[in-house]
Design a protein around this motif. Structure first.
Motif, PDB file in Angstrom:
ATOM      1  N   LYS A  75       0.829  -1.211   0.000  1.00  9.05           N
ATOM      2  CA  LYS A  75       0.000   0.000   0.000  1.00  9.05           C
ATOM      3  C   LYS A  75       0.861   1.258   0.000  1.00  9.05           C
ATOM      4  N   ILE A  76       1.926   1.205   0.790  1.00  9.63           N
ATOM      5  CA  ILE A  76       2.854   2.351   0.845  1.00  9.63           C
ATOM      6  C   ILE A  76       3.487   2.569  -0.534  1.00  9.63           C
ATOM      7  N   GLU A  77       3.889   1.459  -1.152  1.00 11.69           N
ATOM      8  CA  GLU A  77       4.526   1.566  -2.472  1.00 11.69           C
ATOM      9  C   GLU A  77       3.585   2.197  -3.500  1.00 11.69           C
ATOM     10  N   GLN A  78       2.326   1.798  -3.468  1.00 10.14           N
ATOM     11  CA  GLN A  78       1.351   2.337  -4.422  1.00 10.14           C
ATOM     12  C   GLN A  78       1.203   3.842  -4.285  1.00 10.14           C
ATOM     13  N   LYS A  79       1.072   4.279  -3.040  1.00 11.48           N
ATOM     14  CA  LYS A  79       0.896   5.713  -2.774  1.00 11.48           C
ATOM     15  C   LYS A  79       2.168   6.493  -3.115  1.00 11.48           C
ATOM     16  N   LEU A  80       3.304   5.901  -2.756  1.00  8.87           N
ATOM     17  CA  LEU A  80       4.596   6.571  -2.987  1.00  8.87           C
ATOM     18  C   LEU A  80       4.837   6.787  -4.482  1.00  8.87           C
ATOM     19  N   LYS A  81       4.432   5.809  -5.263  1.00  9.88           N
ATOM     20  CA  LYS A  81       4.614   5.857  -6.717  1.00  9.88           C
ATOM     21  C   LYS A  81       3.939   7.088  -7.319  1.00  9.88           C
ATOM     22  N   GLU A  82       2.836   7.481  -6.713  1.00 11.28           N
ATOM     23  CA  GLU A  82       2.105   8.649  -7.218  1.00 11.28           C
ATOM     24  C   GLU A  82       2.774   9.962  -6.811  1.00 11.28           C
ATOM     25  N   MET A  83       3.614   9.906  -5.774  1.00 12.25           N
ATOM     26  CA  MET A  83       4.232  11.137  -5.268  1.00 12.25           C
ATOM     27  C   MET A  83       5.604  11.400  -5.871  1.00 12.25           C
ATOM     28  N   LEU A  84       6.226  10.365  -6.427  1.00 12.49           N
ATOM     29  CA  LEU A  84       7.606  10.499  -6.887  1.00 12.49           C
ATOM     30  C   LEU A  84       7.739  10.248  -8.384  1.00 12.49           C
ATOM     31  N   ASP A  85       8.750  10.858  -8.991  1.00 15.64           N
ATOM     32  CA  ASP A  85       9.042  10.506 -10.387  1.00 15.64           C
ATOM     33  C   ASP A  85       9.704   9.123 -10.390  1.00 15.64           C
ATOM     34  N   GLU A  86       9.826   8.560 -11.591  1.00 20.07           N
ATOM     35  CA  GLU A  86      10.277   7.172 -11.681  1.00 20.07           C
ATOM     36  C   GLU A  86      11.669   6.954 -11.093  1.00 20.07           C
ATOM     37  N   LYS A  87      12.555   7.888 -11.381  1.00 23.42           N
ATOM     38  CA  LYS A  87      13.941   7.777 -10.905  1.00 23.42           C
ATOM     39  C   LYS A  87      13.992   7.745  -9.372  1.00 23.42           C
ATOM     40  N   ARG A  88      13.203   8.632  -8.758  1.00 23.97           N
ATOM     41  CA  ARG A  88      13.209   8.720  -7.297  1.00 23.97           C
ATOM     42  C   ARG A  88      12.528   7.507  -6.674  1.00 23.97           C
ATOM     43  N   TYR A  89      11.522   6.973  -7.371  1.00 23.69           N
ATOM     44  CA  TYR A  89      10.851   5.780  -6.864  1.00 23.69           C
ATOM     45  C   TYR A  89      11.807   4.581  -6.902  1.00 23.69           C
ATOM     46  N   ILE A  90      12.544   4.455  -8.003  1.00 19.29           N
ATOM     47  CA  ILE A  90      13.527   3.374  -8.122  1.00 19.29           C
ATOM     48  C   ILE A  90      14.602   3.513  -7.039  1.00 19.29           C
ATOM     49  N   HIS A  91      15.042   4.768  -6.822  1.00 22.70           N
ATOM     50  CA  HIS A  91      16.022   5.024  -5.750  1.00 22.70           C
ATOM     51  C   HIS A  91      15.463   4.541  -4.398  1.00 22.70           C
ATOM     52  N   SER A  92      14.215   4.850  -4.130  1.00 22.94           N
ATOM     53  CA  SER A  92      13.605   4.454  -2.852  1.00 22.94           C
ATOM     54  C   SER A  92      13.594   2.934  -2.692  1.00 22.94           C
ATOM     55  N   LYS A  93      13.301   2.229  -3.783  1.00 25.04           N
ATOM     56  CA  LYS A  93      13.326   0.757  -3.742  1.00 25.04           C
ATOM     57  C   LYS A  93      14.749   0.239  -3.533  1.00 25.04           C
ATOM     58  N   ASN A  94      15.714   0.927  -4.127  1.00 25.80           N
ATOM     59  CA  ASN A  94      17.114   0.530  -3.944  1.00 25.80           C
ATOM     60  C   ASN A  94      17.588   0.756  -2.510  1.00 25.80           C
ATOM     61  N   VAL A  95      17.134   1.866  -1.919  1.00 32.26           N
ATOM     62  CA  VAL A  95      17.495   2.137  -0.521  1.00 32.26           C
ATOM     63  C   VAL A  95      16.848   1.081   0.381  1.00 32.26           C
ATOM     64  N   LEU A  96      15.649   0.668   0.020  1.00 34.86           N
ATOM     65  CA  LEU A  96      14.979  -0.412   0.757  1.00 34.86           C
ATOM     66  C   LEU A  96      15.852  -1.672   0.764  1.00 34.86           C
ATOM     67  N   LYS A  97      16.358  -2.034  -0.411  1.00 38.33           N
ATOM     68  CA  LYS A  97      17.211  -3.236  -0.497  1.00 38.33           C
ATOM     69  C   LYS A  97      18.478  -3.091   0.340  1.00 38.33           C
TER      70      LYS A  97
END
Ligand code: DGI
Ligand code: FE
Ligand code: FE
Length: 188
Positions: free
Chosen positions: A4-26
């Motif tokens: 749910k967090i990922e879905q909402k976050l995707k709407e708030m960030l551009d693609e590059k920043r969303y990918i960065h967020s997933k990378n920081v998660l890893k």
């Protein structure tokens, strides 16, 4: 929860920043394994650390005012420094995450601060060693992060300060306090 967090976050960030967020998660999961933390909390903090990153300067200043964040002199001329503090409040009020560790990890992820908790340090370092980073010296810090966590933090802080100094940007007092604290706890 995470989905749910990922879905909402995707709407708030551009693609590059969303990918960065997933990378920081890893990266945060990998670092978090070395400590006894609730991985779910680490995941949420890592995913949301940059949730305010795509707000414009004027939006950051308006939201800072709305949430009662006291904007200091440096933040006034460098409003992007508010994406941590504002992001912390967004995680609380927009994402409904009511957790002090997560709040502080997001709040201080750009500057660091003295007396940081290990939870906060994990998010700070994960942001730094995330796979999408490609500045000079990042490979060494990536390796160090799993050998000597504290030293890797100091290297990250030094690297940030060097970057800021080379661009003649003002250094935020929290960044300096963070570095002095790291040096002193390392017994140097
Ligand atoms: O949001 P990210 O790009 O993922 O990473 P971040 O939140 O750590 O932000 C990195 C930027 O913040 C980088 O351009 C350096 C800058 N920064 C960090 N500490 C300071 C700073 N900039 C100023 N002016 N002063 C600081 O103390
Ligand atoms: Fe950030
Ligand atoms: Fe980041």
């Amino acid at each position: 929860m995470i989905h749910k967090i990922e879905q909402k976050l995707k709407e708030m960030l551009d693609e590059k920043r969303y990918i960065h967020s997933k990378n920081v998660l890893k990266a945060a999961i990998e670092l978090g394994k070395n400590f006894n933390f609730d991985l779910e909390k680490i995941k949420i903090a890592a995913l949301l650390h940059d949730c305010a990153k795509n707000l414009r300067d004027d939006e950051l200043l308006i939201k800072a005012y709305k949430y009662g964040i006291i904007v200091d002199e440096i933040q006034k001329i460098q409003p992007f420094l508010l994406h941590g503090p504002v992001g912390a409040y967004l995680s609380k009020f927009e994402f409904g995450i009511d957790d002090e560790d997560i709040f502080n990890a997001i709040y201080y992820h750009t500057t660091g601060r003295k007396d940081m908790t290990i939870f906060e340090e994990i998010i700070y370092l994960a942001d730094f060693i995330s796979i999408d980073r490609n500045f000079e010296g990042v490979e060494e810090i990536r390796k160090k992060a799993f050998e000597n966590f504290e030293e890797a933090l100091l290297m990250s802080c030094n690297s940030t300060l060097t970057y800021v100094i080379n661009r003649n940007l003002p250094i935020h007092p929290l960044t300096i306090e963070f570095r002095n604290w790291l040096l002193m706890k390392g017994g140097k």
